[in-house]
Design a protein around this motif. Structure first.
Motif, short mmCIF file in Angstrom:
data_model
loop_
_atom_site.label_atom_id
_atom_site.label_comp_id
_atom_site.label_asym_id
_atom_site.label_seq_id
_atom_site.Cartn_x
_atom_site.Cartn_y
_atom_site.Cartn_z
N SER A 1 96.65 16.26 44.26
CA SER A 1 97.55 16.88 45.29
C SER A 1 97.47 16.25 46.76
O SER A 1 98.18 16.41 47.63
N GLY A 2 96.14 15.50 46.86
CA GLY A 2 96.05 15.01 48.20
C GLY A 2 95.28 15.88 49.09
O GLY A 2 94.85 15.41 50.19
N ALA A 3 94.57 16.96 48.49
CA ALA A 3 93.86 17.78 49.14
C ALA A 3 92.40 16.98 49.50
O ALA A 3 91.92 16.33 48.55
N ASP A 4 91.55 17.72 50.14
CA ASP A 4 90.12 17.69 50.52
C ASP A 4 89.41 18.60 49.53
O ASP A 4 89.14 19.74 49.88
N TRP A 5 89.44 18.40 48.13
CA TRP A 5 89.01 19.44 47.17
C TRP A 5 87.52 19.60 46.90
O TRP A 5 86.77 18.62 46.94
N THR A 6 87.21 20.72 46.20
CA THR A 6 86.09 21.03 45.70
C THR A 6 86.27 21.85 44.62
O THR A 6 86.99 22.90 44.66
N VAL A 7 85.69 21.64 43.43
CA VAL A 7 86.02 22.52 42.37
C VAL A 7 84.71 23.07 42.05
O VAL A 7 83.56 22.49 41.77
N VAL A 8 84.73 24.50 41.60
CA VAL A 8 83.55 25.25 41.53
C VAL A 8 83.63 25.67 40.18
O VAL A 8 84.44 26.81 39.79
N ARG A 9 82.82 25.26 39.27
CA ARG A 9 82.80 25.67 37.80
C ARG A 9 81.90 26.79 37.65
O ARG A 9 80.79 26.43 37.62
N ALA A 10 82.28 27.98 37.07
CA ALA A 10 81.28 29.14 37.02
C ALA A 10 80.96 29.28 35.53
O ALA A 10 81.83 29.49 34.68
N SER A 11 79.72 29.88 35.46
CA SER A 11 79.33 30.52 34.12
C SER A 11 80.04 31.81 33.76
O SER A 11 80.67 32.46 34.87
N TRP A 12 80.01 32.39 32.87
CA TRP A 12 80.03 33.70 32.57
C TRP A 12 79.67 34.68 33.71
O TRP A 12 78.50 34.44 33.76
N PHE A 13 80.51 35.49 34.26
CA PHE A 13 80.03 36.36 35.30
C PHE A 13 78.92 37.29 34.81
O PHE A 13 79.37 38.02 33.69
N MET A 14 78.07 37.59 35.58
CA MET A 14 77.10 39.17 35.12
C MET A 14 78.13 40.22 35.45
O MET A 14 78.03 41.19 34.65
N ALA B 1 67.91 42.11 37.82
CA ALA B 1 68.19 42.82 39.26
C ALA B 1 69.66 43.19 39.07
O ALA B 1 69.88 44.31 39.61
N PHE B 2 70.50 42.34 38.67
CA PHE B 2 71.83 42.74 38.59
C PHE B 2 72.11 44.08 37.96
O PHE B 2 72.80 45.25 38.31
N ALA B 3 71.47 44.16 36.57
CA ALA B 3 71.61 45.46 35.85
C ALA B 3 70.95 46.43 36.42
O ALA B 3 71.49 47.63 36.36
N ARG B 4 69.86 46.39 37.21
CA ARG B 4 69.31 47.31 37.89
C ARG B 4 70.28 48.10 38.86
O ARG B 4 70.33 49.31 38.90
N GLU B 5 70.84 47.21 39.53
CA GLU B 5 71.56 47.51 40.63
C GLU B 5 72.87 48.27 40.11
O GLU B 5 73.19 49.48 40.68
N ALA B 6 73.38 47.58 39.08
CA ALA B 6 74.76 48.49 38.67
C ALA B 6 74.45 49.83 37.82
O ALA B 6 75.13 50.73 37.92
N ALA B 7 73.13 49.87 37.16
CA ALA B 7 72.64 51.07 36.59
C ALA B 7 72.55 52.04 37.56
O ALA B 7 73.18 53.34 37.59
N ALA B 8 72.02 51.60 38.69
CA ALA B 8 71.58 52.59 39.93
C ALA B 8 72.92 53.24 40.39
O ALA B 8 73.14 54.54 40.83
#
Length: 286
Positions: free
Chosen positions: A123-136, A273-280
């Motif tokens: 596209s002509g942009a100054d680009w960055t692609v962020v490829r993410a794993s499966w989200f917690m 840590a994510f699981a504990r926060e969400a459980a709380a």
């Protein structure tokens, strides 16, 4: 030059930065918006409620005009049939309006996401692609939550190992990338958590955090695809979902990367840590 100096935020170029955040009411967009605001950037939230609609290009210019950068997250999935055309079109419009700095959320290991990435790059942009794993957060927000609340997660993950990533880390990386001048222009980052877990192990850690035994039941991908079809999701979107799962749940992503730490100078957040926060917070209470 020291390692820390090399990764110092370029505040001189970001003090007055206005960032358009698409999907601002979604899982990543909302967190990107909050992280950007906390970092002192001016956030322009782009959502249907605010007059922006991916399906109606006439709504794009008003949102993009006079901005400095944009975070692009295509609704439904970056590998959806219409994603490449839409991402390319909005990127070209952004560049034409002077918004050259664009960051695209993509999916790690997803072949179907490549056309959208290529559309951004051309596209002509100054680009960055962020490829993410499966989200917690897919375990705590969205369609998987109700199953867990009823005691069982039915999912086509088999016994594949995945380096689940916290969406807050994605947001922090996006903001750091935008505030780092040209350092990450033209780069593709792969964001993962620090360790590998199977879906069964992830459910086990959620069970431990909640204090209730949850069951994980693996099913074939195409059988799982019948669920969204039953809710009226268009056939082509269901097929794209099935193809994404078949392509990414085959073990190709069963390794971690160091990109979160390299950008943020800290370790990724941990699943336990994510699981504990969400459980709380009572996330999985029936």
């Amino acid at each position: 030059m020291t390692e820390n100096t090399e990764n110092t935020v370029d505040t001189a170029n970001t003090q007055d930065m206005t960032v358009v955040v698409t999907g601002a009411s979604g899982r990543t967009g909302g967190r990107v918006a909050r992280a950007a605001a906390a970092a002192g950037l001016t956030v322009r939230a782009a959502s249907r409620a605010r007059g922006f609609d991916w399906e109606h290009p006439t709504t794009w210019a008003e949102t993009l005009r006079d901005a400095d950068a944009a975070y692009l997250v295509y609704p439904s999935d970056v590998g959806a049939p219409a994603a490449a055309e839409a991402v390319g079109a909005i990127a070209r419009e952004a560049v034409g309006l002077g918004v050259r700095r664009l960051v695209l959320l993509s999916a790690r290991g997803a072949d179907l996401a490549v056309p959208a990435e290529e559309a951004l790059k051309s596209s002509g942009a100054d680009w960055t692609v962020v490829r993410a794993s499966w989200f917690m957060q897919n375990f705590s927000e969205g369609p998987l939550v109700e199953g867990l609340r009823q005691g069982e997660l039915v999912f086509p993950g088999g016994e594949v190992r995945e380096p689940f990533v916290d969406v807050r880390d994605i947001a922090d990386v996006v903001v750091a990338v935008l505030m780092s001048g040209d350092r990450y222009v033209g780069r593709t980052l792969e964001l993962t958590g620090a360790r590998l877990l199977t879906w069964r192990e992830a459910v086990g850690e959620i069970s431990e955090a909640v204090g209730t035994k949850f069951v994980y039941t693996p099913v074939p991908v195409r059988a799982y695809g019948e669920t969204p079809a039953g809710f009226g999701v268009p056939a082509e979107e269901v097929q794209a979902l099935v193809e994404v799962f078949e392509g990414t749940l085959d073990g190709r992503n069963a390794h971690v990367t160091d990109d979160v730490r390299q950008v943020l100078r800290r370790d990724p957040r941990d699943f336990r840590a994510f699981a504990r926060e969400a459980a709380a917070e009572g996330t999985w209470e029936g």
